[in-house]
Design a protein around this motif. Structure first.
Motif, PDB file in Angstrom:
ATOM      1  N   VAL A 178      26.226 -47.686 -22.479  1.00  0.00           N
ATOM      2  CA  VAL A 178      26.623 -48.330 -21.212  1.00  0.00           C
ATOM      3  C   VAL A 178      25.995 -47.652 -19.996  1.00  0.00           C
ATOM      4  CG1 VAL A 178      28.799 -49.157 -22.170  1.00  0.00           C
ATOM      5  CG2 VAL A 178      28.753 -46.976 -20.988  1.00  0.00           C
ATOM      6  N   LEU A 179      25.670 -46.368 -20.097  1.00  0.00           N
ATOM      7  CA  LEU A 179      25.077 -45.683 -18.942  1.00  0.00           C
ATOM      8  C   LEU A 179      23.587 -45.965 -18.811  1.00  0.00           C
ATOM      9  CD1 LEU A 179      26.945 -42.261 -19.146  1.00  0.00           C
ATOM     10  CD2 LEU A 179      27.498 -44.258 -17.765  1.00  0.00           C
ATOM     11  N   ASP A 180      22.967 -46.399 -19.903  1.00  0.00           N
ATOM     12  CA  ASP A 180      21.602 -46.944 -19.877  1.00  0.00           C
ATOM     13  C   ASP A 180      20.593 -46.028 -19.182  1.00  0.00           C
ATOM     14  OD1 ASP A 180      19.699 -48.876 -20.493  1.00  0.00           O
ATOM     15  OD2 ASP A 180      19.911 -49.874 -18.553  1.00  0.00           O
ATOM     16  N   GLY A 181      20.659 -44.727 -19.491  1.00  0.00           N
ATOM     17  CA  GLY A 181      19.640 -43.820 -18.971  1.00  0.00           C
ATOM     18  C   GLY A 181      19.807 -43.396 -17.528  1.00  0.00           C
ATOM     19  N   ALA A 182      20.896 -43.818 -16.882  1.00  0.00           N
ATOM     20  CA  ALA A 182      21.101 -43.417 -15.489  1.00  0.00           C
ATOM     21  C   ALA A 182      21.291 -41.908 -15.381  1.00  0.00           C
ATOM     22  CB  ALA A 182      22.313 -44.137 -14.912  1.00  0.00           C
ATOM     23  N   VAL A 183      21.892 -41.330 -16.410  1.00  0.00           N
ATOM     24  CA  VAL A 183      22.083 -39.881 -16.500  1.00  0.00           C
ATOM     25  C   VAL A 183      21.853 -39.475 -17.946  1.00  0.00           C
ATOM     26  CG1 VAL A 183      23.708 -39.646 -14.582  1.00  0.00           C
ATOM     27  CG2 VAL A 183      24.559 -40.210 -16.866  1.00  0.00           C
TER      28      VAL A 183
END
Length: 274
Positions: A178-183
């Protein structure tokens, strides 16, 4: 498996690597680290710990050089207790977006924020703030309990997420999609706690910064670790050593596996040269 060349820079994780179940550095480890330093080879602590948790480890070992803290977000000069570099801060807007995504992926999770100032402790800043019911496996002594709005309201170097009833592995799997590489999502214990850092900021990036400061090539660095937050560092180093007590992901990327922390695994390897 051995190395032919003596390392010119040594990097080690702390918990589960330098420290065994006693949570103290052993005389054998202290002795070999002091021989390393006497040979003018830098010994660098690379840890998920914040700067304020470094002195109790550095003191007995006689370390006064650099430490990579907060999984690569902070570079500390141990001798002067000064933060010399901060990488990949998480701004409040991003923290709020992360919290919304985390509530969907991990209903019932609780959040904490690790912050940094120019010194290792700044009580006005509140270096470590937690939501009510946040579960801290390292104890509650230094935690400042605050509403979520306050936890997310200032720039952080790390967002920590606890969820009772789940392992850290399960949490990481549920959130990474769900965070898709944002962090970047990692963990240093399996007890239901994950750590979120700015994308691309790892122990490896912190160690690379230090190696450059010492003008030591990547190939001459040896690194030790035991948990998923050590994977990038072991892959980056010229020779990556996993502890026998290490997580499967660490054992899979290591060039060598040494004894467990409880049997001075770091010292076992370093005694070849020092």
């Amino acid at each position: 498996m051995g190395r032919v060349e003596k390392p010119r820079l040594i990097a080690s994780d702390v918990d589960g690597t330098l420290l065994g179940p006693s949570e103290q550095v052993t005389p054998r480890t202290v002795s070999v680290v002091q021989r390393v330093l006497a040979d003018d080879v830098p010994f660098v602590l690379c840890t998920g710990r914040p700067p304020r948790w470094i002195a109790p480890i550095a003191g007995p070992l006689g370390l006064t050089g650099y430490a990579v803290c907060a999984n690569g977000a902070v570079l500390l000069d141990i001798g002067t207790d000064t933060v010399v570099a901060v990488h990949g801060e998480l701004e409040p807007k991003l923290l709020h977006d992360l919290a919304s995504a985390l509530d969907k992926a991990l209903p019932g999770c609780r959040l904490a924020a690790e912050r940094i100032s120019t010194g290792s402790v700044d009580h006005e800043l509140r270096n470590f703030v937690i939501e009510p019911e946040y579960h801290n496996p390292w104890g509650e002594e230094e935690s400042r309990i605050a509403p979520r709005a306050e936890v997310l309201g200032k720039t952080a170097i790390k967002l920590l997420v606890s969820r009772r009833g789940m392992t850290s592995e399960e949490m990481a799997e549920a959130t990474s999609a769900v965070l898709d590489g944002a962090v970047d999502v990692t963990y240093s214990s399996s007890g239901g706690l994950i750590e979120l850092s700015a994308h691309g900021v790892t122990k490896a990036t912190g160690l690379a910064d230090i190696a450059e400061r010492f003008d030591v090539p990547q190939s001459s660095v040896i690194a030790f670790g035991d948990m998923p937050n050590d994977v990038e560092m072991l892959q980056w180093a010229g020779h990556g050593v996993a502890m026998a007590n290490g997580h499967p992901t660490v054992l899979a990327v290591a060039d060598e596996v040494t004894g467990p922390a409880a049997e001075d695994g770091v010292a076992q390897v370093l005694e070849r040269w020092f």
